[in-house]
Design a protein around this motif. Structure first.
Motif, mmCIF file in Angstrom:
data_model
loop_
_atom_site.group_PDB
_atom_site.id
_atom_site.type_symbol
_atom_site.label_atom_id
_atom_site.label_comp_id
_atom_site.label_asym_id
_atom_site.label_seq_id
_atom_site.Cartn_x
_atom_site.Cartn_y
_atom_site.Cartn_z
ATOM 1 N N MET A 1 5.821 -3.519 -1.101
ATOM 2 C CA MET A 1 5.686 -2.304 -1.912
ATOM 3 C C MET A 1 4.631 -1.383 -1.316
ATOM 4 N N ALA A 2 3.519 -1.943 -0.838
ATOM 5 C CA ALA A 2 2.453 -1.139 -0.237
ATOM 6 C C ALA A 2 2.958 -0.429 1.013
ATOM 7 N N VAL A 3 3.746 -1.132 1.830
ATOM 8 C CA VAL A 3 4.327 -0.532 3.037
ATOM 9 C C VAL A 3 5.169 0.686 2.664
ATOM 10 N N LEU A 4 6.032 0.511 1.688
ATOM 11 C CA LEU A 4 6.933 1.599 1.295
ATOM 12 C C LEU A 4 6.178 2.742 0.626
ATOM 13 N N LEU A 5 5.230 2.411 -0.261
ATOM 14 C CA LEU A 5 4.472 3.457 -0.958
ATOM 15 C C LEU A 5 3.524 4.204 -0.028
#
Length: 168
Positions: free
Chosen positions: A29-33
């Protein structure tokens, strides 16, 4: 000096309470956000209170093994945001209200086969050890102070701060 996030071999984050907005894979999620390319992978590891350290060690081991040379690793947790959860009933159509469990700290839904003394929180463990070995609060504070006062020793690991840089 900039860094192209597309070069990342992996993003490895430690997280214990993977629930709520932390979801099941907070690293992905951090990668995408963060707006990184969707091709950049992310994995979340759980070793309870050692999760962040385990993430960093996993990245260092991967670098040492030649499995990559660009990683983001660390820990992420928001115990304040840890949710309450409802335990499922063991039988179908049970009309009793489900048990509500606070996931903030300690063991949540304990396997009844586990000995009770194995399922206490780290804070309770620390108190137990301090009592057993007669370590005073002052001695604990002095030890903590001294460990922070000492200068860090150079590490012989596979990376150095010379290779660190700001993303974007």
């Amino acid at each position: 000096m900039g860094f192209d996030p597309a070069r990342l071999d992996d993003v490895i984050l430690g997280c214990t309470n993977q629930a709520g907005e932390d979801n099941r894979n907070v690293a992905r999620m951090a990668v995408l956000l963060a707006g990184f390319p969707v091709e950049v992978p992310g994995q979340t590891v759980n070793r309870l209170c050692g999760s962040g350290l385990q993430a960093v060690m996993t990245a260092a081991q991967a670098i040492k093994a030649g499995e990559g040379d660009a990683f983001i690793a660390g820990g992420v947790e928001s115990m304040t945001r840890a949710p309450y959860v409802m335990a499922k009933r063991a039988t179908a159509w049970d009309r009793r209200p489900p048990e509500v469990v606070d996931t903030t700290v300690g063991w949540r839904m304990v396997n009844p086969r586990m000995p009770k003394e194995w399922t206490i929180s780290l804070g309770a463990t620390a108190e137990l050890i301090a009592s057993r070995y007669k370590i005073s609060r002052e001695e604990q504070d002095q030890f903590a102070f001294e460990s922070q006062r000492r200068p860090p020793r150079p590490s012989h690991c596979a990376f150095s701060t010379k290779r660190s840089c700001r993303l974007r």
